[in-house]
Scaffold this motif. Structure first.
Motif, PDB file in Angstrom:
ATOM      1  N   ILE A 147      24.417 -36.795 -15.190  1.00  0.00           N
ATOM      2  CA  ILE A 147      24.998 -36.904 -13.848  1.00  0.00           C
ATOM      3  C   ILE A 147      23.907 -36.822 -12.780  1.00  0.00           C
ATOM      4  N   ARG A 155      19.836 -44.992  -8.876  1.00  0.00           N
ATOM      5  CA  ARG A 155      20.334 -45.877  -7.809  1.00  0.00           C
ATOM      6  C   ARG A 155      19.324 -45.950  -6.675  1.00  0.00           C
ATOM      7  N   TYR A 159      21.781 -40.201 -12.269  1.00  0.00           N
ATOM      8  CA  TYR A 159      22.450 -41.386 -11.729  1.00  0.00           C
ATOM      9  C   TYR A 159      22.049 -41.692 -10.279  1.00  0.00           C
ATOM     10  N   PRO A 217      25.972 -50.188  -8.596  1.00  0.00           N
ATOM     11  CA  PRO A 217      26.968 -49.104  -8.535  1.00  0.00           C
ATOM     12  C   PRO A 217      27.824 -49.053  -9.811  1.00  0.00           C
ATOM     13  N   HIS A 218      27.699 -47.981 -10.504  1.00  0.00           N
ATOM     14  CA  HIS A 218      28.511 -47.684 -11.684  1.00  0.00           C
ATOM     15  C   HIS A 218      29.144 -46.329 -11.437  1.00  0.00           C
ATOM     16  N   SER A 219      29.770 -45.832 -12.441  1.00  0.00           N
ATOM     17  CA  SER A 219      30.306 -44.481 -12.384  1.00  0.00           C
ATOM     18  C   SER A 219      29.156 -43.478 -12.462  1.00  0.00           C
ATOM     19  N   PRO A 220      29.255 -42.338 -11.774  1.00  0.00           N
ATOM     20  CA  PRO A 220      28.219 -41.304 -11.915  1.00  0.00           C
ATOM     21  C   PRO A 220      28.118 -40.770 -13.348  1.00  0.00           C
ATOM     22  N   PHE A 221      29.101 -41.099 -14.168  1.00  0.00           N
ATOM     23  CA  PHE A 221      29.106 -40.666 -15.568  1.00  0.00           C
ATOM     24  C   PHE A 221      28.526 -41.739 -16.495  1.00  0.00           C
ATOM     25  N   TYR A 222      27.879 -42.726 -15.921  1.00  0.00           N
ATOM     26  CA  TYR A 222      27.349 -43.884 -16.645  1.00  0.00           C
ATOM     27  C   TYR A 222      26.437 -43.505 -17.808  1.00  0.00           C
ATOM     28  N   TYR A 223      25.584 -42.510 -17.627  1.00  0.00           N
ATOM     29  CA  TYR A 223      24.582 -42.177 -18.635  1.00  0.00           C
ATOM     30  C   TYR A 223      25.061 -41.212 -19.717  1.00  0.00           C
TER      31      TYR A 223
END
Length: 179
Positions: free
Chosen positions: A122, A129, A125, A136-142
């Motif tokens: 989190i 950026r 992210y 822009p992805h979800s902050p939970f991307y990783y």
């Protein structure tokens, strides 16, 4: 100037353990080398392996230093992104803190997986950026990338530590390190 009378005094300089500093450096270099040559896409399990060893042998601050050194080496020498640094430090610190408070390996493992897999994922992210123009992805991307890496590497570290504990070598090593 007074002479140094004990081996313990020779290994400490102003409250800093020379042995722990040496082990911190050795774990950072081991982690860097293993993460460089044994690499899986979007995973660096040997970073987490070394984080768990650092948690038990070094404690939170030296463990954090080893993880940060590894991340910096990976960024500077191999061109990795800021993920190499941020992805390592939260798990290393939380793992060591939990182990220091409880002396339970399973909590050190849980700290590595949660600290890296969730907190680091989190935290990295917005930096990705900002500095690398991540779309822009979800902050939970990783999280799906970080959790398996931390689970596998932390599991390897736990296995080694359990073998050392079972043989009685872990306590001898810790006593020698903390003299």
């Amino acid at each position: 100037m007074q002479p140094i009378h004990s081996a313990s005094a020779m290994t400490r300089a102003g409250g800093v353990s020379v042995r722990k500093m040496a082990l911190t450096t050795m774990l950072a270099v081991l982690s860097f080398v293993l993460s460089t040559f044994v690499y899986f896409p979007a995973m660096a399990p040997f970073q987490h392996f070394c984080n768990l060893l650092g948690a038990v042998f070094l404690g939170p601050w030296y463990g954090l230093a080893a993880a940060a050194l590894t991340g910096l080496l990976r960024m500077v020498l191999t061109g990795r992104t800021i993920q190499a640094l941020v992805g390592a430090v939260f798990g290393a610190f939380l793992s060591a803190l939990l182990y220091q408070k409880t002396r339970k390996l399973w909590l050190a493992y849980a700290g590595e997986v949660f600290g890296t897999g969730i907190l680091s994922a989190i935290a990295v992210y917005p930096l990705m950026r900002l500095f690398y123009g991540l779309p822009p992805h979800s902050p939970f991307y990783y999280i799906p990338f970080y959790v398996p890496s931390a689970a596998v590497g932390g599991g390897m570290g736990c296995a080694v530590l359990l073998l050392l504990r079972h043989s009685g070598a872990l306590n001898r090593m810790l006593n020698q390190l903390n003299r």
